[in-house]
Design an enzyme around this catalytic site. Sequence first.
Site, PDB file in Angstrom:
ATOM      1  N   ASP A 101     -32.884   7.423  22.406  1.00 22.22           N
ATOM      2  CA  ASP A 101     -33.973   7.702  21.470  1.00 22.22           C
ATOM      3  C   ASP A 101     -35.287   8.032  22.172  1.00 22.22           C
ATOM      4  OD1 ASP A 101     -32.439   7.460  19.239  1.00 22.22           O
ATOM      5  OD2 ASP A 101     -33.216   5.514  18.611  1.00 22.22           O
ATOM      6  N   CYS A 138     -30.203  12.675  11.121  1.00 21.63           N
ATOM      7  CA  CYS A 138     -30.467  13.731  12.093  1.00 21.63           C
ATOM      8  C   CYS A 138     -29.167  14.352  12.592  1.00 21.63           C
ATOM      9  CB  CYS A 138     -31.239  13.171  13.295  1.00 21.63           C
ATOM     10  SG  CYS A 138     -32.947  12.763  12.936  1.00 21.63           S
ATOM     11  N   ARG A 185     -21.274  11.828  15.659  1.00 17.35           N
ATOM     12  CA  ARG A 185     -21.488  10.389  15.651  1.00 17.35           C
ATOM     13  C   ARG A 185     -20.398   9.769  14.783  1.00 17.35           C
ATOM     14  NH1 ARG A 185     -27.759   9.196  14.615  1.00 17.35           N
ATOM     15  NH2 ARG A 185     -27.571  10.692  12.914  1.00 17.35           N
ATOM     16  N   ARG A 199     -39.629  10.324   9.047  1.00 16.73           N
ATOM     17  CA  ARG A 199     -38.507   9.430   8.792  1.00 16.73           C
ATOM     18  C   ARG A 199     -38.595   8.169   9.636  1.00 16.73           C
ATOM     19  NH1 ARG A 199     -33.933  11.351  10.839  1.00 16.73           N
ATOM     20  NH2 ARG A 199     -33.095   9.316  10.256  1.00 16.73           N
ATOM     21  N   LYS A 236     -37.875   0.271  13.175  1.00 17.02           N
ATOM     22  CA  LYS A 236     -37.008   1.014  12.256  1.00 17.02           C
ATOM     23  C   LYS A 236     -35.558   0.593  12.413  1.00 17.02           C
ATOM     24  CE  LYS A 236     -35.056   5.729  11.966  1.00 17.02           C
ATOM     25  NZ  LYS A 236     -33.785   5.423  12.665  1.00 17.02           N
ATOM     26  N   ASN A 237     -35.100   0.502  13.644  1.00 21.04           N
ATOM     27  CA  ASN A 237     -33.683   0.237  13.894  1.00 21.04           C
ATOM     28  C   ASN A 237     -33.297  -1.226  13.677  1.00 21.04           C
ATOM     29  OD1 ASN A 237     -33.185   2.924  14.483  1.00 21.04           O
ATOM     30  ND2 ASN A 237     -33.557   2.660  16.671  1.00 21.04           N
TER      31      ASN A 237
END
Length: 418
Positions: A307, A116, A121, A399, A22-23
Amino acid sequence: MGSFIIEGINNLEGIVEIGGSKNAALPIIASTVIVGREYIIENIPDIEDVRMMFEILSSMGCKTQYDNGIALIDTRELNTHSVPENLVKKIRSSIILMGAVLSRTGNVEVAFPGGCEIGLRPIDLHLKGLRKLGAEIHEKNGILFGSVNNPKGCEIQLDYPSVGATENIMLFAVSAPGNTTIYNAAKEPEIVDLQNFLNKSGFSVRGAGTGTIVIEGKKNEEKDILEYKIISDRIEAGTYLSAASSLKSKIYIKNIEKEHFKSITSLYEDAGLEIRETHETIVVTNRGRLRSLEKVSTQPYPGFPTDMQAQFMASMATANGNTIIEETVFDSRYKHVPELKKMGADITTVGRVAVINGVPRLYGAEVDSKDLRGGAALVIAAIGAEGTTKVNDIYHINRGYEKFMDKLRSLGVIITEI
């Protein structure tokens, strides 16, 4: 937003195949707008965040198709520098489009991103880096307006090795004349994957994976179809490894790059999991209750990833002894703690520190997923809990996890979605 119903005390056994990262996928998809051409990108995970990024590109005039892990992207007809506000609010990684769109068009309009709610952030480092490269950026009513007339390479010292800031700077700097050097750059494998993609796209980036990245800025007019395959998801692999910690288990985790999550496997080995490596596969065996670890701190790569903090906490909730977890990356990433406590976990938090007193067993309850990784942690806790657990708001989980329920079922978890 849907719910999972999980029948607890599931011993896990079987094979799970890890999907694309995903990242890595999200910034690579964003970077396709830099050069108007056709792209074929393999190993793209079938997750909500990816679908949202495709929707953003489509709204900007690009064409996207997706089937069975392969994305076909055509960015030749990009027709706007404005990123839709309603979509940006749903996905944090959309901010990466700022550098990419500036690189292509010289202008950008983008809202502050969503995603999220795991604490502050700030994107200050993103903006600082883009401004040093020559961008003029101002904010009005929650919208960032950026423009650039004379971009030029420069030296950028990041105050913190931010993944997003490193990526945004890379995406803008590749087309800014001159050399750009990023000091204290993020070292994550996903940064290396982005570098490899940009280099295959015809740009010149080196040093990813170290603290210093050098970009030779240049305009790229290559138009041939570009094919690329992204790396596998180390956090997804770590999450299934965590699931094996719930009860006696033996699972095979396939399609992984083992070096990418050494910090995860080493901690779980210290806690008592048996982990054996073979080619692109690890075999995880749990023969009983894990033992606690004295203290674990989340850190930028190659340290233990933030994470994985929630999933590891779920594992330690039933470990033998006390564990201290310090969350050093985000300031509000303990929203799963009250939900774990509903299941009988003994956890105390003070600021960024959590103290987990391991209990012999958790118990089924109705809990709410507050964010992506916290939601996954609740599912992990439910697998080993006595009774039935209902995990609500699983939109957050979907997600970032591809076919999460199906993969858990293949390991023997009794789980349904309602």
